[in-house]
Design a protein around this motif. Structure first.
Motif, mmCIF file in Angstrom:
data_model
loop_
_atom_site.group_PDB
_atom_site.id
_atom_site.type_symbol
_atom_site.label_atom_id
_atom_site.label_comp_id
_atom_site.label_asym_id
_atom_site.label_seq_id
_atom_site.Cartn_x
_atom_site.Cartn_y
_atom_site.Cartn_z
ATOM 1 N N PHE A 90 -5.781 18.757 5.871
ATOM 2 C CA PHE A 90 -4.681 18.006 6.471
ATOM 3 C C PHE A 90 -4.741 18.156 7.984
ATOM 4 C CE2 PHE A 90 -3.441 18.931 2.167
ATOM 5 C CZ PHE A 90 -3.218 17.626 1.740
ATOM 6 N N SER A 91 -4.783 17.003 8.665
ATOM 7 C CA SER A 91 -4.894 17.021 10.122
ATOM 8 C C SER A 91 -4.456 15.684 10.687
ATOM 9 C CB SER A 91 -6.346 17.345 10.507
ATOM 10 O OG SER A 91 -6.957 16.285 11.184
ATOM 11 N N GLY A 116 -4.267 24.056 7.353
ATOM 12 C CA GLY A 116 -4.493 24.767 8.610
ATOM 13 C C GLY A 116 -3.180 25.284 9.170
ATOM 14 N N SER A 135 -4.013 12.598 7.125
ATOM 15 C CA SER A 135 -2.781 12.781 7.896
ATOM 16 C C SER A 135 -1.621 12.163 7.123
ATOM 17 C CB SER A 135 -2.906 12.093 9.258
ATOM 18 O OG SER A 135 -1.635 11.957 9.871
ATOM 19 N N ILE A 136 -0.445 12.799 7.155
ATOM 20 C CA ILE A 136 0.713 12.173 6.500
ATOM 21 C C ILE A 136 1.589 11.433 7.508
ATOM 22 C CG2 ILE A 136 0.722 13.767 4.548
ATOM 23 C CD1 ILE A 136 3.308 15.010 5.820
ATOM 24 N N GLY A 137 1.170 11.335 8.758
ATOM 25 C CA GLY A 137 1.943 10.556 9.724
ATOM 26 C C GLY A 137 1.721 11.056 11.139
ATOM 27 N N TYR A 139 3.042 12.636 13.689
ATOM 28 C CA TYR A 139 3.953 13.609 14.259
ATOM 29 C C TYR A 139 3.284 14.955 14.066
ATOM 30 C CZ TYR A 139 5.005 13.029 9.334
ATOM 31 O OH TYR A 139 4.875 12.845 7.979
ATOM 32 N N LEU A 141 3.090 18.766 12.958
ATOM 33 C CA LEU A 141 3.610 19.848 12.133
ATOM 34 C C LEU A 141 2.969 21.158 12.582
ATOM 35 C CD1 LEU A 141 3.218 17.937 8.764
ATOM 36 C CD2 LEU A 141 5.378 18.430 9.924
HETATM 37 N N1 4HQ Z 1 -0.985 19.109 11.394
HETATM 38 N N2 4HQ Z 1 -0.492 15.261 8.753
HETATM 39 C C1 4HQ Z 1 -2.109 21.107 10.466
HETATM 40 C C2 4HQ Z 1 -0.256 17.946 11.180
HETATM 41 C C3 4HQ Z 1 -0.542 17.039 10.044
HETATM 42 C C4 4HQ Z 1 -0.022 15.744 9.901
HETATM 43 C C5 4HQ Z 1 -0.826 19.790 12.659
HETATM 44 C C6 4HQ Z 1 -2.007 19.620 10.482
HETATM 45 C C7 4HQ Z 1 -1.077 21.271 12.599
HETATM 46 C C8 4HQ Z 1 -2.460 23.063 11.835
HETATM 47 N N3 4HQ Z 1 -1.286 17.266 8.970
HETATM 48 N N4 4HQ Z 1 -2.240 21.617 11.823
HETATM 49 N N5 4HQ Z 1 0.764 15.091 10.744
HETATM 50 O O1 4HQ Z 1 0.607 17.639 11.966
HETATM 51 O O2 4HQ Z 1 -1.263 16.191 8.198
#
Ligand code: 4HQ
Length: 248
Positions: A90-91, A116, A135-137, A139, A141
């Motif tokens: 997820f990124s 991560g 990625s789920i969007g 923004y 996280l």
């Molecule tokens: N991340 N959709 C994990 C996200 C993210 C997102 C940021 C992933 C921090 C450590 N992941 N790292 N939006 O914001 O999937």
């Protein structure tokens, strides 16, 4: 049967999530198996170190490659080899998760979800061991745990026998790129607002037409970017009226 292995440094975040509602039902029915693993179990030093400072400087820490690649390969096998699992990271750099992607992934036999934390993970882990970034969007996280839960929950609804009524799967949002219209329950009048008469008429065909039309209007007004949100006609075959565009 869908098998999901999750790699995280916060395994405790998944406890209540896996023990409630449809996820729990799916696990009990034997169509879903989820195992959550602590990344620190693959460290070899006394302090169970999972992160280190970034090369080139800058704020935050980066997940170091050795424990992460060891964890992924222990659960999924080596990339390019006889690996049957699909390894997902997820990124924000990943492709956007949508219902079509969810449905495809729900048909896989085995997923390994990598969550991560900190500033991210060492790029070589992605090259050596990850199959796909999601990625789920747009923004930011602090970790991939919530994205992992979002994916697991969305896939769970699609597994056979989970949602009692299989019809409710295909009439819901995004199947066919269509949003849903409004829903109502009792009382028939609440604070002076009445439920649309047709929904109480008992005329099932008229109800179906009303719902299809409401779904089409909602999609066109709120999400013209969805395939069903453009150039649609109403149930009677008439093109949309200009007035409807200004409603809402
Ligand atoms: N991340 N959709 C994990 C996200 C993210 C997102 C940021 C992933 C921090 C450590 N992941 N790292 N939006 O914001 O999937």
């Amino acid at each position: 049967m869908l098998r999901v292995d999750v790699i995280t440094i916060f395994p405790g975040l998944f406890g209540p999530f896996l023990e409630e509602a449809f996820v729990e039902i799916a696990r009990r029915r034997g169509v879903l198996e989820v195992a959550v693993h602590n990344l620190r179990d693959w460290t070899v030093d006394r302090h169970r170190t999972v992160d280190d400072a970034p090369y080139g400087g800058g704020p935050g820490m980066v997940l170091k490659p050795e424990p992460l690649v060891a964890a992924i390969e222990a659960l999924a096998g080596e990339k390019g080899g006889a690996r049957r699992a699909r390894v997902i990271l997820f990124s924000p750099q990943g492709g956007r998760l949508d219902q079509h992607r969810v449905a495809t992934l729900a048909r896989a036999p085995h997923l390994v979800l990598v969550c991560g934390r900190y500033e991210g993970i060492d790029q070589r882990v992605i090259e050596i061991a990850v199959d796909e970034e999601i990625s789920i969007g747009d923004y930011v996280l602090s970790g991939g745990e919530l994205p992992a839960m979002a994916l697991i929950e969305a896939m769970t609804r699609l597994l056979p026998g989970v949602l009692g009524n299989p019809e409710s799967t295909c009439t819901e949002s995004f199947e066919g790129g269509l949003l849903e219209g409004p829903h109502y329950t009792r009382p028939a009048s609440f604070r002076g607002r009445s439920v649309p008469e047709v929904l109480r008429s008992g005329d099932h065909a008229a109800v179906a037409r009303w719902r299809a039309d409401a779904a089409r209007k909602t999609t066109r007004d709120r999400r013209p970017d969805l395939p069903s949100g453009r150039d649609t006609e109403d149930a009677a075959g008439k093109p949309p009226k200009r007035r409807e565009r200004e409603e809402q």
